[in-house]
Design an enzyme around this catalytic site. Structure first.
Site, PDB file in Angstrom:
ATOM      1  N   GLY A  64       6.938   3.936   4.195  1.00  0.00           N
ATOM      2  CA  GLY A  64       7.185   5.105   5.033  1.00  0.00           C
ATOM      3  C   GLY A  64       8.539   4.990   5.696  1.00  0.00           C
TER       4      GLY A  64
ATOM      5  N   ASP B 230       7.164  12.898  13.722  1.00  0.00           N
ATOM      6  CA  ASP B 230       7.248  12.774  12.263  1.00  0.00           C
ATOM      7  C   ASP B 230       5.919  13.168  11.624  1.00  0.00           C
ATOM      8  OD1 ASP B 230       8.202  10.150   9.918  1.00  0.00           O
ATOM      9  OD2 ASP B 230       8.417  12.325   9.844  1.00  0.00           O
TER      10      ASP B 230
ATOM     11  N   LYS C  85       1.754  -3.054   8.800  1.00  0.00           N
ATOM     12  CA  LYS C  85       3.030  -2.357   8.602  1.00  0.00           C
ATOM     13  C   LYS C  85       4.157  -3.208   9.162  1.00  0.00           C
ATOM     14  CE  LYS C  85       3.894   2.060   8.584  1.00  0.00           C
ATOM     15  NZ  LYS C  85       3.950   3.471   8.932  1.00  0.00           N
TER      16      LYS C  85
ATOM     17  N   LEU D 288       0.826  -1.221   0.000  1.00  0.00           N
ATOM     18  CA  LEU D 288       0.000   0.000   0.000  1.00  0.00           C
ATOM     19  C   LEU D 288       0.853   1.261   0.000  1.00  0.00           C
ATOM     20  CD1 LEU D 288      -2.770  -0.916   2.593  1.00  0.00           C
ATOM     21  CD2 LEU D 288      -3.052  -0.687   0.140  1.00  0.00           C
TER      22      LEU D 288
ATOM     23  N   GLY E 154       8.787   1.658   7.566  1.00  0.00           N
ATOM     24  CA  GLY E 154       8.686   0.369   6.899  1.00  0.00           C
ATOM     25  C   GLY E 154       7.647   0.365   5.805  1.00  0.00           C
TER      26      GLY E 154
END
Ligand SMILES: *[C@@H]1O[C@H](CO)[C@@H](O)[C@H](O)[C@H]1NC(C)=O
Ligand SMILES: *[C@@H]1O[C@H](CO)[C@@H](O)[C@H](O)[C@H]1NC(C)=O
Ligand SMILES: *[C@@H]1O[C@H](CO)[C@@H](O)[C@H](O)[C@H]1NC(C)=O
Ligand SMILES: *[C@@H]1O[C@H](CO)[C@@H](O)[C@H](O)[C@H]1NC(C)=O
Ligand SMILES: *[C@@H]1O[C@H](CO)[C@@H](O)[C@H](O)[C@H]1NC(C)=O
Ligand SMILES: *[C@@H]1O[C@H](CO)[C@@H](O)[C@H](O)[C@H]1NC(C)=O
Ligand SMILES: *[C@@H]1O[C@H](CO)[C@@H](O)[C@H](O)[C@H]1NC(C)=O
Ligand SMILES: *[C@@H]1O[C@H](CO)[C@@H](O)[C@H](O)[C@H]1NC(C)=O
Ligand SMILES: *[C@@H]1O[C@H](CO)[C@@H](O)[C@H](O)[C@H]1NC(C)=O
Ligand SMILES: *[C@@H]1O[C@H](CO)[C@@H](O)[C@H](O)[C@H]1NC(C)=O
Length: 773
Positions: free
Chosen positions: A496, A611, A516, A493, A499
């Site tokens: 980032g 982040d 993830k 998908l 990961g």
């Protein structure tokens, strides 16, 4: 001598043509404002009923078409109606090269009729139409095709044609009302400058059947009607065979469309034969101008100012009203709410209406809101508004307009009352929060009890299915389970900083999830990982992604999240096709702020996201923004290299203190990143875009330079935005990205400022370290 001869020649031609029923004007002819022995001021039609030429307006002269043969010199068309009248020293010159121009004594020219090609002749017809012809005798310009406020018999209004009222009987400049022949077959009246929406119109009449190409027509016998290929709809029956009756339809300066007739045998006045029916004198919207409302006295309308306002010009009451004091900031001075009862106004609220409040609550709500300048209260709904107030009129109605009025100039006493009010509000807030929290706890406990009994009744439900309803925190998965869920990590998908994300299914394909797979994780942080997952798993907020489960199986670290079908904020913000509207963007900004606020102030222990960037903000099926990847920063392995990756977060969004030694990292790093994201949301572009010219490449620098010069407006690319909101949001962003962390506001303050409930001082230059507080 030669000129005089030319005149005589021209006159001779003129008379000759007039005898044929048409008075032709040829190049070389000219008119002057005043008639002398050698010059005329107008060119009459053959019968002398109409004339084209100069007429007097104020102290000057204007060019147009008017009824000439009757006592009242009534204007029916005006050239360049919004230009100031000219002096007596001009000439209307039909030049030899075929232009019809106004020529001043200094030699400057101004075009009167603007045909696309060279004119060979012109003619004032007996219908009242002034026509310009080319060398083939074809009409290339007609006053009938460029109407001002009047429609004459045999003239037609085609679709999208308009009649705009004049300022007044004695001033033919464009006034305030418009009649338009709409494409839907309706002739409708609107205030000029409003869109053609039903809520702005105040009268209309339409034709049934095929509506395309409907026209408004006036016959010589005064028959006014709409027609299309199918039939006609009569607006005013004519059929008066009496000779000597003249008709004209005019959009009047008081907002009414009226049909007038004039009996040439009596030489009296123009009589009203018909006028836009079924509307009251005060119904034309905006009749009294801004901040004023219309009242009817003795069947005549009159204008009244809102409390605290005075007429812009007492002798011209329809110009509207203005306040005779200035309001910069609602904290300076004492304010009260004054009432203007039984008045109706345009509903132009900037916030959701507050329901089930009473008049007093409505007043208080407006007094406490610095954006609120007025409020409309009706049937328990309070709608807060900004000035100016439009379309006001008195009507026996339960509605009340409330206007904020200053009663005294700044005093120290005032600040005290405001603070007392704030304390009061905080008290109420604490009590409400406690109550709400209590309600939630009760709800959660009962939910858990119900859930438990539910589960015990359905023992055969698979583990996966049970997981869907899971309400007690994230579940631990084995690696094999996750491998099965994602079909062997087949569909990626996204990627980032932490990961790769894969698509997965749980509950036999009932629910889509995002899995993830974390990378760069510290190997020896087993306990910390689990603790962190428990903390994240307990977060529950509509603007945070829910962690549904995790896996710490051998070396593998994976997280299972709810799946967001609308991708990331970066995706919708930077893809022109998906660009959200201004209101949606504002909503997104507030939602992100709420999510961060929850992490900062309502989580134990406090979570610093570290982040925040558009890629980490995901959009659910309703395009509601949710933060993802929070709480993971702590688990990352600090990189040893000298590149930007030794800083947590992403280049462009990282706060400057990351780069400084011995500078503690606090929640303010998130505030900084939020500020950058906020600018990106406002302007729908990346904070750094090297494809743009150098001065525009870095978003915050460019916007700040525009802000400093007071040129923010030029950054709105013809988008529909609320300018005040826009400026507020930009100012909030600048406060967030200040170099010095302690000067940046808390997320709580940020949210209040975004929502418009807190004031925003002018932000200092983001790179300056000087305290402004
Ligand atoms: C002015 O107009 C009249 C007719 O209206 C005409 O007889 C006369 O010749 C004109 N004068 C000039 C100078 O064109
Ligand atoms: C006519 O009205 C316009 C618009 O209100 C104004 O600017 C202009 O000065 C007026 N002209 C005269 C001659 O009064
Ligand atoms: C009309 O315009 C032409 C060409 O611009 C010029 O030669 C002539 O003198 C003008 N006539 C008058 C009366 O101003
Ligand atoms: C133009 O029209 C007039 C009057 O209708 C006529 O007398 C004249 O001959 C026409 N000229 C041309 C070139 O068609
Ligand atoms: C409307 O008028 C246009 C041009 O005037 C014409 O092309 C079109 O066919 C007309 N439509 C109808 C429905 O009459
Ligand atoms: C026709 O005009 C005459 C004179 O103005 C007036 O008395 C009469 O009422 C009119 N008739 C109609 C049907 O408008
Ligand atoms: C409007 O009302 C004021 C005050 O009541 C009055 O002085 C003025 O003459 C009125 N104007 C009209 C046009 O009725
Ligand atoms: C403003 O107008 C109100 C009412 O018209 C008047 O009482 C007040 O004195 C005015 N204030 C100023 C500063 O002109
Ligand atoms: C007023 O406007 C608001 C927002 O546009 C809308 O939700 C509301 O229904 C309107 N109220 C009325 C009475 O028209
Ligand atoms: C301020 O408050 C004091 C005492 O409460 C009062 O005496 C004084 O008149 C007030 N001043 C103003 C300007 O209202």
């Amino acid at each position: 001598m030669a000129t005089t001869f030319l005149f005589l020649l021209l006159s001779a031609i003129f008379i000759a043509k007039a005898q044929q029923g048409q008075s032709i004007v040829n190049p070389g002819s000219f008119l002057t404002p005043t008639t002398t022995t050698t010059t005329n001021s107008s060119w009459p039609s053959p019968s002398g009923r109409y004339a084209f030429g100069f007429y007097k307006q104020g102290n000057g002269y204007v060019v147009g078409v008017f009824f000439a043969g009757i006592l009242e010199k009534t204007v029916v068309w005006t050239a360049n109606r919004d230009d100031p009248p000219v002096s007596a020293a001009v000439t209307l010159n039909f030049t030899s090269d075929g232009r019809l121009v106004l020529q001043s004594a200094q030699g400057t020219t101004k075009s009167v009729a603007v045909p696309g090609e060279t004119a060979s002749s012109a003619s004032m017809l007996d219908t009242g139409n002034f026509v310009v012809y080319n060398s083939d005798n074809q009409s290339i310009w007609e006053s009938f095709q460029n109407p001002t406020d009047t429609l004459l018999p045999t003239q037609q209004l085609f679709y999208d044609d308009v009649l705009d009222s004049s300022v007044s009987e004695s001033n033919q400049s464009t006034g305030r009302f418009r009649a338009i022949m709409q494409q839907d077959g309706f002739i409708a009246l609107y205030p000029i400058g409003t869109p053609y929406y039903i809520e702005y119109g105040y009268w209309s009449k339409g034709i049934q059947g095929p509506r395309l190409n409907a026209t408004l027509n006036l016959d010589v016998d005064g028959h006014l009607y709409l027609a299309n290929g199918n039939g006609i709809v009569t607006i005013s029956a004519g059929g008066n065979s009496t000779k000597g009756l003249l008709y004209r339809l005019r959009m009047d300066d008081d907002g009414f469309l009226r049909l007038y007739s004039y009996n040439t045998n009596q030489n009296g006045d123009w009589d009203v034969t018909w006028s836009a029916d079924s509307i009251g004198k005060c119904d034309p919207k905006g009749l009294c101008g801004l901040n004023a409302f219309c009242v009817i006295n003795d069947q005549q309308y009159n204008c009244t100012c809102l409390p605290g306002f005075a007429f812009v010009d007492e002798s011209k009451r329809t110009l509207g009203c203005e306040r005779n004091f200035t309001v910069d900031n609602c904290k300076e001075g004492t304010y009260v709410m004054e009432e203007a009862a039984n008045t109706v106004w345009e509903n132009d609220t900037y916030s959701l209406p507050l329901f089930s409040s009473n008049l007093e609550d409505c007043k208080i709500s407006c007094l406490q809101d610095c954006n609120c300048e007025a409020a409309l209260f009706k049937d328990g709904a309070c709608r807060k508004q900004r000035l100016p107030m439009r379309f006001g009129r008195r009507q026996s109605d339960s509605s009340v307009a409330l206007i904020k009025v200053i009663t005294s100039t700044p005093s120290t006493n005032r600040t005290m009352t405001i603070e007392r009010k704030k304390e009061l509000r905080v008290d109420i807030l604490i009590v409400s929060i406690t109550l709400v929290a209590f309600a939630f706890i009760v709800l959660a406990i009962s939910g858990f009890v119900i859930y438990r009994s539910h589960v015990s009744k359905h023992e055969n439900v698979s583990n996966m299915g049970k997981f869907v309803d899971e309400d007690v925190g994230p579940r631990s998965f084995t690696y094999v389970e996750l491998e099965k869920m994602t079909d062997g990590f087949k569909e990626e998908l996204g990627r980032g900083a932490f990961g790769i994300v894969y698509k997965g299914m749980i509950g036999n394909g009932q629910k889509i999830v995002a899995v993830k797979r974390l990378e760069k994780l510290l190997a020896d942080r087993e306990r910390e990982f689990q603790t962190e997952m428990k903390v994240i798993g307990k977060t529950h907020h509509r603007n945070l992604i829910r962690l549904l489960g995790y896996c710490h199986d051998g070396p593998n670290r994976l997280l299972v999240y709810e799946y967001m079908c609308n991708g990331s904020l970066a995706d919708i913000l930077f893809t022109p096709k998906k660009k959200p509207s201004w209101d949606e963007r504002r909503g997104i900004a507030c939602n992100i702020a709420r999510g961060i606020l929850y992490l900062h102030e309502e989580c134990m222990p406090q979570i610093i996201h570290c982040d925040i960037k558009p890629q980490n903000i995901l959009m659910d099926e309703n395009r509601c923004a949710k933060l993802s990847d929070f709480g993971l920063a702590k688990l990352l392995k600090p990189d040893q290299s000298q590149t930007s990756t030794n800083i947590r977060g992403t280049r462009g969004y990282v706060a400057p203190e990351w780069h400084r030694r011995n500078c503690p990292v606090t929640v303010k790093v998130d505030v900084y990143s939020f500020g950058i994201v906020l600018l990106e949301i406002i302007f729908c572009r990346r904070s750094v875009d090297s494809n743009l010219p150098e001065e525009e490449a870095i978003l915050e620098e460019w916007v700040y330079s525009c802000f400093e010069c007071g040129e923010l407006d030029k950054l709105i690319n013809d988008e529909e935005v609320d300018k005040r909101q826009f400026e507020r949001m930009v100012k909030v962003a600048f406060w967030c990205i200040l170099e010095e962390p302690s000067l940046r506001p808390s997320m709580k303050k940020v949210l209040l400022m975004l929502e418009g409930t807190a004031d925003i001082p002018v932000p200092p230059n983001p790179t300056s370290v000087i305290s402004m507080i």
